[in-house]
Design a protein around this motif. Structure first.
Motif: not given
Length: 391
Positions: A308-309, A311-312, A315-317, A349, A355
């Protein structure tokens, strides 16, 4: 310890003790306020003063807990029931609350050791500068007097922690509340997981299996009169079967990734890193490579934390690089698996924006673990998870 470092540490310890001395002098005023509030409460008309004094005492005790924790690095938990209800209930809670009794005990003790230790600092500094200067400058021996100030700061923090620590009964009640909340979170997470599995099976594998059954039925009816059509339908049915198997594998990976069983946590995390789309450096402690494996539930939670970390981060950072550290520490009494994921992205985050951090917290809390998230605006983001291992 070198002299500059010694002086910095001694200066920090002195500030800690001098603030404690000032707080001790302030506590003399607190005693007066407390006696006034108690006397006013006996007159009934001034009963509201007692709960207000207790709230003030809680703030002062909280300040001391924070100071002691900052100096020693050991948190001092607090547990207070809310002073709510009518005036009678607030006064009753103020008088009967065991935490208030402990705060009053600390207040009385700190009247003595707070100023006393600060006075000792004022005496030790000139003696230490003179004696330690000669001792170290002429004889080249380590200083002896100035380090005593740091030990006094340790002593002050230890006394405050002992006096302000909630009673075992209160801590047990707090632990029961925590476990109750954890259990509720685990049940919620389990229900959400079951719904996800049901949805994946219904929308994925089941749909492919229904289409497979229909094509097989059409191929059977067309087999005698139109072999070419039957052959085409059988080819399509084979494709549907392969897609259904793929969907089933996806569901199974969401429950317990087979790579965990085949390659262990270290190998599974390296596989995640290789397929994350980021440049990920993985560090694994020797104990995880050569020692006994952690329990399956712990490995699964650690695996999904990393997944999950990363993936975040991808995708997001906006990160390009990340690090994953796996460590196993402790002894025979308590062994902890520590997972730390750090990316070089923009940070910021927010767990309320979906997230996946809340899912990590629920999964880890179900195993009585802890989660720490640091993600300031501008980055970096660091997620650290500790999972207790019980074999």
């Amino acid at each position: 310890m070198r002299v500059p470092e010694l002086l910095r540490t001694t200066w920090r310890a002195s500030i800690h003790l001098l603030i404690g001395g000032a707080l001790g002098l302030f506590n003399y005023l607190m005693v007066g306020v407390g006696l006034t509030a108690a006397g006013a409460s006996l007159l009934v008309i001034g009963a509201a003063a007692l709960p207000e004094f207790v709230l003030l005492l809680r703030r002062v005790a909280h300040f001391e807990r924070t100071r002691s924790a900052r100096w020693s690095g050991v948190p001092v938990p607090e547990h207070y029931p809310p002073l709510t209800g009518n005036l009678y209930e607030r006064v009753r809670l103020s008088v009967t609350d065991p935490s208030t009794h402990r705060d009053l005990r600390w207040l009385g003790a700190h009247l003595l050791y707070g100023p006393a230790l600060s006075y000792a600092v004022l005496l030790l500094w000139p003696i230490g500068l003179l004696a330690d200067g000669v001792w170290h400058g002429l004889l080249r021996r380590p200083p002896l007097v100035l380090p005593l100030i740091t030990r006094l700061a340790d002593l002050s923090a230890r006394w405050s922690r002992i006096l302000l620590l909630p009673s075992p009964t209160v801590r047990l009640a707090e632990r029961v509340e925590q476990l109750t909340a954890t259990r509720a979170g685990a049940i919620t997470a389990h229900g959400a997981e079951l719904r996800r599995i049901e949805r994946d099976l219904h929308d994925g594998a089941q749909a492919h299996l229904v289409a497979l059954s229909m094509r097989l039925g059409l191929a059977r009816r067309a087999y005698d009169r139109d072999p070419e059509t039957a052959r085409r339908l059988l080819d399509e049915a084979q494709d549907q079967a392969e897609e259904a198997l793929g969907e089933l594998r996806h569901v199974v990976r969401g429950i317990h990734p087979p790579v965990l069983t085949d390659r262990g946590l270290a190998g599974a995390v390296r596989a995640l890193a290789a397929g994350s789309g980021l440049e990920v450096a993985v560090t694994v402690a020797d104990a995880l490579e050569t020692g006994p494996r952690a329990p399956a539930s712990v490995e699964t939670a650690a695996y999904f934390t990393v997944a999950e970390s990363l993936t975040n981060a991808a995708k997001h950072s906006g990160a390009q690089h990340a690090t994953v550290d796996l460590d196993l520490t402790g002894d025979a009494g308590r062994t902890v698996l520590r997972v730390r994921v750090r990316d070089t992205g923009r940070g910021g985050a927010d767990e309320t924006r979906g997230t996946g951090l809340s899912g990590i917290r629920r999964r880890v809390a179900a195993l009585d673990g802890t989660v720490r998230v640091q993600s300031p605006a501008g980055g970096p983001t660091e997620i650290e998870v500790e999972l207790p291992c019980v074999w």
